[in-house]
Design an enzyme around this catalytic site. Structure first.
Site, PDB file in Angstrom:
ATOM      1  N   CYS A   1      -2.098  -2.160  -5.895  1.00 44.68           N
ATOM      2  CA  CYS A   1      -2.334  -3.452  -5.255  1.00 44.68           C
ATOM      3  C   CYS A   1      -2.307  -4.519  -6.347  1.00 44.68           C
ATOM      4  O   CYS A   1      -2.993  -4.386  -7.366  1.00 44.68           O
ATOM      5  CB  CYS A   1      -3.683  -3.449  -4.540  1.00 44.68           C
ATOM      6  SG  CYS A   1      -4.131  -5.051  -3.831  1.00 44.68           S
TER       7      CYS A   1
ATOM      8  N   CYS B   1      -6.134  -6.115  -6.655  1.00 45.94           N
ATOM      9  CA  CYS B   1      -7.300  -5.390  -7.172  1.00 45.94           C
ATOM     10  C   CYS B   1      -6.958  -4.158  -8.001  1.00 45.94           C
ATOM     11  O   CYS B   1      -7.842  -3.499  -8.520  1.00 45.94           O
ATOM     12  CB  CYS B   1      -8.214  -4.989  -6.026  1.00 45.94           C
ATOM     13  SG  CYS B   1      -7.519  -3.692  -4.962  1.00 45.94           S
TER      14      CYS B   1
ATOM     15  N   CYS C   1      -9.551  -4.343  -1.202  1.00 44.09           N
ATOM     16  CA  CYS C   1      -9.741  -5.797  -1.203  1.00 44.09           C
ATOM     17  C   CYS C   1      -9.297  -6.479   0.089  1.00 44.09           C
ATOM     18  O   CYS C   1      -9.519  -7.668   0.269  1.00 44.09           O
ATOM     19  CB  CYS C   1      -9.005  -6.426  -2.386  1.00 44.09           C
ATOM     20  SG  CYS C   1      -7.207  -6.352  -2.276  1.00 44.09           S
TER      21      CYS C   1
ATOM     22  N   CYS D   1       6.614  -0.489   4.898  1.00 45.46           N
ATOM     23  CA  CYS D   1       7.498  -1.557   4.429  1.00 45.46           C
ATOM     24  C   CYS D   1       6.622  -2.618   3.746  1.00 45.46           C
ATOM     25  O   CYS D   1       5.949  -3.392   4.414  1.00 45.46           O
ATOM     26  CB  CYS D   1       8.246  -2.120   5.639  1.00 45.46           C
ATOM     27  SG  CYS D   1       9.530  -3.285   5.235  1.00 45.46           S
TER      28      CYS D   1
END
Length: 163
Positions: free
Chosen positions: A78, A81, A130, A150
């Protein structure tokens, strides 16, 4: 016949113009994410594009993100985070213009919820740590899961290396 042609062209123009535009905010499902930051903190930490996608539930245009055509071995995290989300071993060529994976690294790495924006019903994928918007999941992926996660490149960070 002529009227039908114009209606079809109008609908295609509306659909094309909706691509890449900011999504209408919808009510968030009551979800408590471990990482808590104010919007001001997120704005300081993320680029404008990352903030738009991760926090405002936007999307990047197809074939423009930095990872849609990435074939290197490594791990996707991510971008907000740094939670581990996907391994390159599960990445595949979907032809959609966005990085696509058939499964996350763990079932609890992402949360899937209903997205009814833009007059469609889709399954939205967010980071379980997050709550950052990552993209959508569709039931047209390859085996073994049959799923296509996706994702937006701007919502991901990539680190080269063996998984």
């Amino acid at each position: 016949m002529r009227k039908t042609k114009y209606i079809y062209l109008f609908l295609m123009a509306v659909a094309i113009s909706a691509c890449g535009q900011k999504k209408v905010k919808q009510k968030e499902q009551a979800q408590d994410y471990p990482m808590k930051k104010t919007e001001e903190e997120w704005k300081k930490e993320l680029s404008d594009e990352q903030y738009y996608i991760l926090r405002e539930k936007g999307t990047e245009r197809a074939f423009t993100g930095k990872y849609w055509d990435n074939h290197e071995k490594g791990t996707y995290y991510c971008a907000a985070c740094h939670q581990k989300l996907f391994d390159s071993e599960t990445k595949f060529e979907s032809g959609s213009g966005w990085p696509s994976f058939y499964k996350p690294v763990a079932n609890d790495a992402v949360v899937v919820g209903k997205d009814t924006s833009l007059g469609m019903v889709r399954d939205e994928v967010v980071c379980s740590n997050c709550g950052g918007h990552l993209g959508h999941v569709f039931p047209d992926g390859p085996k073994p899961t049959g799923l296509r996660y996706c994702m937006n490149s701007a919502s991901l960070a990539f680190e080269k290396g063996n998984e």
